[in-house]
Scaffold this motif. Structure first.
Motif, mmCIF file in Angstrom:
data_model
loop_
_atom_site.group_PDB
_atom_site.id
_atom_site.type_symbol
_atom_site.label_atom_id
_atom_site.label_comp_id
_atom_site.label_asym_id
_atom_site.label_seq_id
_atom_site.Cartn_x
_atom_site.Cartn_y
_atom_site.Cartn_z
ATOM 1 N N GLU A 86 0.835 -1.208 0.000
ATOM 2 C CA GLU A 86 0.000 0.000 0.000
ATOM 3 C C GLU A 86 0.869 1.257 0.000
ATOM 4 O O GLU A 86 0.630 2.203 -0.764
ATOM 5 C CB GLU A 86 -0.925 -0.010 1.212
ATOM 6 N N GLN A 87 1.882 1.268 0.856
ATOM 7 C CA GLN A 87 2.758 2.437 0.961
ATOM 8 C C GLN A 87 3.589 2.632 -0.309
ATOM 9 O O GLN A 87 3.768 3.756 -0.793
ATOM 10 C CB GLN A 87 3.670 2.290 2.185
ATOM 11 N N LEU A 88 4.107 1.535 -0.865
ATOM 12 C CA LEU A 88 4.901 1.622 -2.093
ATOM 13 C C LEU A 88 4.060 2.132 -3.257
ATOM 14 O O LEU A 88 4.479 3.028 -3.997
ATOM 15 C CB LEU A 88 5.483 0.255 -2.444
ATOM 16 N N SER A 89 2.881 1.545 -3.445
ATOM 17 C CA SER A 89 2.041 1.916 -4.578
ATOM 18 C C SER A 89 1.567 3.365 -4.469
ATOM 19 O O SER A 89 1.524 4.086 -5.471
ATOM 20 C CB SER A 89 0.844 0.966 -4.708
ATOM 21 N N THR A 90 1.247 3.799 -3.247
ATOM 22 C CA THR A 90 0.822 5.183 -3.050
ATOM 23 C C THR A 90 1.944 6.156 -3.386
ATOM 24 O O THR A 90 1.740 7.152 -4.087
ATOM 25 C CB THR A 90 0.362 5.406 -1.595
ATOM 26 N N ALA A 91 3.147 5.861 -2.898
ATOM 27 C CA ALA A 91 4.295 6.741 -3.160
ATOM 28 C C ALA A 91 4.632 6.791 -4.645
ATOM 29 O O ALA A 91 4.966 7.854 -5.184
ATOM 30 C CB ALA A 91 5.502 6.272 -2.359
ATOM 31 N N LEU A 92 4.560 5.644 -5.326
ATOM 32 C CA LEU A 92 4.843 5.614 -6.755
ATOM 33 C C LEU A 92 3.836 6.469 -7.524
ATOM 34 O O LEU A 92 4.205 7.248 -8.415
ATOM 35 C CB LEU A 92 4.811 4.174 -7.272
ATOM 36 N N GLN A 93 2.564 6.329 -7.187
ATOM 37 C CA GLN A 93 1.529 7.101 -7.875
ATOM 38 C C GLN A 93 1.698 8.592 -7.625
ATOM 39 O O GLN A 93 1.505 9.411 -8.536
ATOM 40 C CB GLN A 93 0.142 6.621 -7.416
ATOM 41 N N GLN A 94 2.074 8.947 -6.414
ATOM 42 C CA GLN A 94 2.279 10.364 -6.105
ATOM 43 C C GLN A 94 3.463 10.948 -6.856
ATOM 44 O O GLN A 94 3.526 12.161 -7.069
ATOM 45 C CB GLN A 94 2.464 10.538 -4.590
ATOM 46 N N SER A 95 4.401 10.082 -7.261
ATOM 47 C CA SER A 95 5.566 10.563 -8.013
ATOM 48 C C SER A 95 5.379 10.395 -9.523
ATOM 49 O O SER A 95 6.338 10.499 -10.281
ATOM 50 C CB SER A 95 6.826 9.826 -7.556
ATOM 51 N N GLY A 96 4.149 10.111 -9.946
ATOM 52 C CA GLY A 96 3.859 10.018 -11.374
ATOM 53 C C GLY A 96 4.147 8.662 -11.987
ATOM 54 O O GLY A 96 4.161 8.532 -13.216
#
Length: 334
Positions: A86-96
């Motif tokens: 969850e944390q990885l996918s959220t951070a990736l999406q926030q960075s485009g």
């Protein structure tokens, strides 16, 4: 109603060219901020989303970026894995970036996962290795892609890794038990070949020895899961009754052990047995558990993973192969 919205539809709606729509969705492209905002607002209204694969194919090879980042992960029965994803996918999406999950249930599934990855133009890979054997590193090397691992370090230093300082995690648990005046202690281990479990036990044992306390009773659960913790407690109740405190290699193990002790053995926690977990998954703070635990610095770990990937994409040579981050002790009610 069933017609797919295209860039031409957005362009017509706003009154701009199709190329302006394309530039509005391209980072760094030349388009007036007000026009970009108007185009993006229209795209949201019309439910338009550009085809990232098509855009990649139309981009010169030297500048091609799919923005896809694959996450190889296993053992979703351990809540820490779900929390980490969850944390990885959220951070990736926030960075485009666009995360792509590959669920590697067994070590032998790694080859199949790598084969599937070859069909996609991914920019990088994050491999969560904590629940996979060390031999999986050799398979990961076949990817020939920017790659970072979590949960287990490649001792050869060929693949950069990010993980918690597990020795410190064990020491923190030991020091807290010692501060409570406890001497009869145990450790519930996860995977027999799990680097995190082995290091947490080592740090726990070393800190106890330094205080003149006997080595902890080693209890092997075999996995990091709730079910493994419950099963271990059921078969080791006699041993657990002789202990004052137990440190578990994961929160899931601790929660399984607690439920078995409370419901199956009438062993009161923390009155008769004090428990410390490791990870600090969201469930640890639930009212039914209020589990004291050693927290992994997940947000910092995720940020470090993204930093390493970005440096590899930029051709930066400042790549540290071993990145260990400090955990912290969270005291609740167990």
């Amino acid at each position: 109603m069933n017609k797919k919205v295209t860039a031409a539809d957005v362009a017509a709606h706003v009154g701009v060219s199709r190329s302006a729509v394309s530039r509005a969705f391209t980072a760094g492209a030349s388009v007036h901020p007000k026009k970009r905002a108007k185009i993006l607002a229209a795209a949201k209204e019309l439910s338009y989303q550009p085809n990232f694969f098509a855009r990649t194919l139309s981009t010169p090879v030297s500048r091609q970026r799919s923005n896809l980042v694959a996450i190889l992960i296993s053992d979703f029965s351990n809540p820490y894995q779900s929390y980490l994803f969850e944390q990885l996918s959220t951070a990736l999406q926030q960075s485009g970036k666009q995360p792509m999950l590959l669920n590697v249930k067994q070590a032998e599934d790694m080859d199949a996962a790598i084969l599937r990855l070859s069909g996609y133009q991914v920019d990088g890979v994050i491999a969560v290795m904590g629940s996979l054997p060390a031999t999986s590193f050799n398979q990961c090397l076949k990817l020939s892609l920017p790659l970072v691992t979590l949960g287990r370090a490649d001792e050869r230093g060929l693949i950069p890794s990010v993980q918690t300082d597990n020795l410190t995690a064990g020491r923190l648990a030991a020091q807290h038990f010692v501060s409570q005046g406890l001497t009869e202690l145990g450790f519930v281990a996860g995977r027999a070949d799990g680097q995190a479990s082995l290091e947490r036990y080592q740090g726990f044992k070393e800190a106890l020895t330094e205080h003149g306390i006997p080595a902890p009773l080693l209890l092997e659960a075999g996995r990091y899961t709730y079910a493994a913790g419950y099963a271990l407690a059921a078969r080791e109740l006699t041993s657990l009754r002789q202990l004052a405190g137990v440190f578990c290699a994961s929160d899931a193990l601790a929660m399984g052990l607690m439920d078995c002790c409370r419901g199956h053995a009438d062993l009161a926690i923390p009155k008769q047995l004090k428990v410390i977990g490791c990870d600090d998954v969201p469930q640890a703070a639930w009212q039914g558990y209020q589990l004291s635990t050693v927290a992994q610095p997940v947000e910092q770990m995720v940020a470090q993973v993204l930093l390493l990937l970005q440096r590899m994409w930029d051709g930066d040579q400042r790549i540290c192969s071993m990145n260990r981050l400090a955990p912290s002790l969270i005291i609740r009610q167990t």
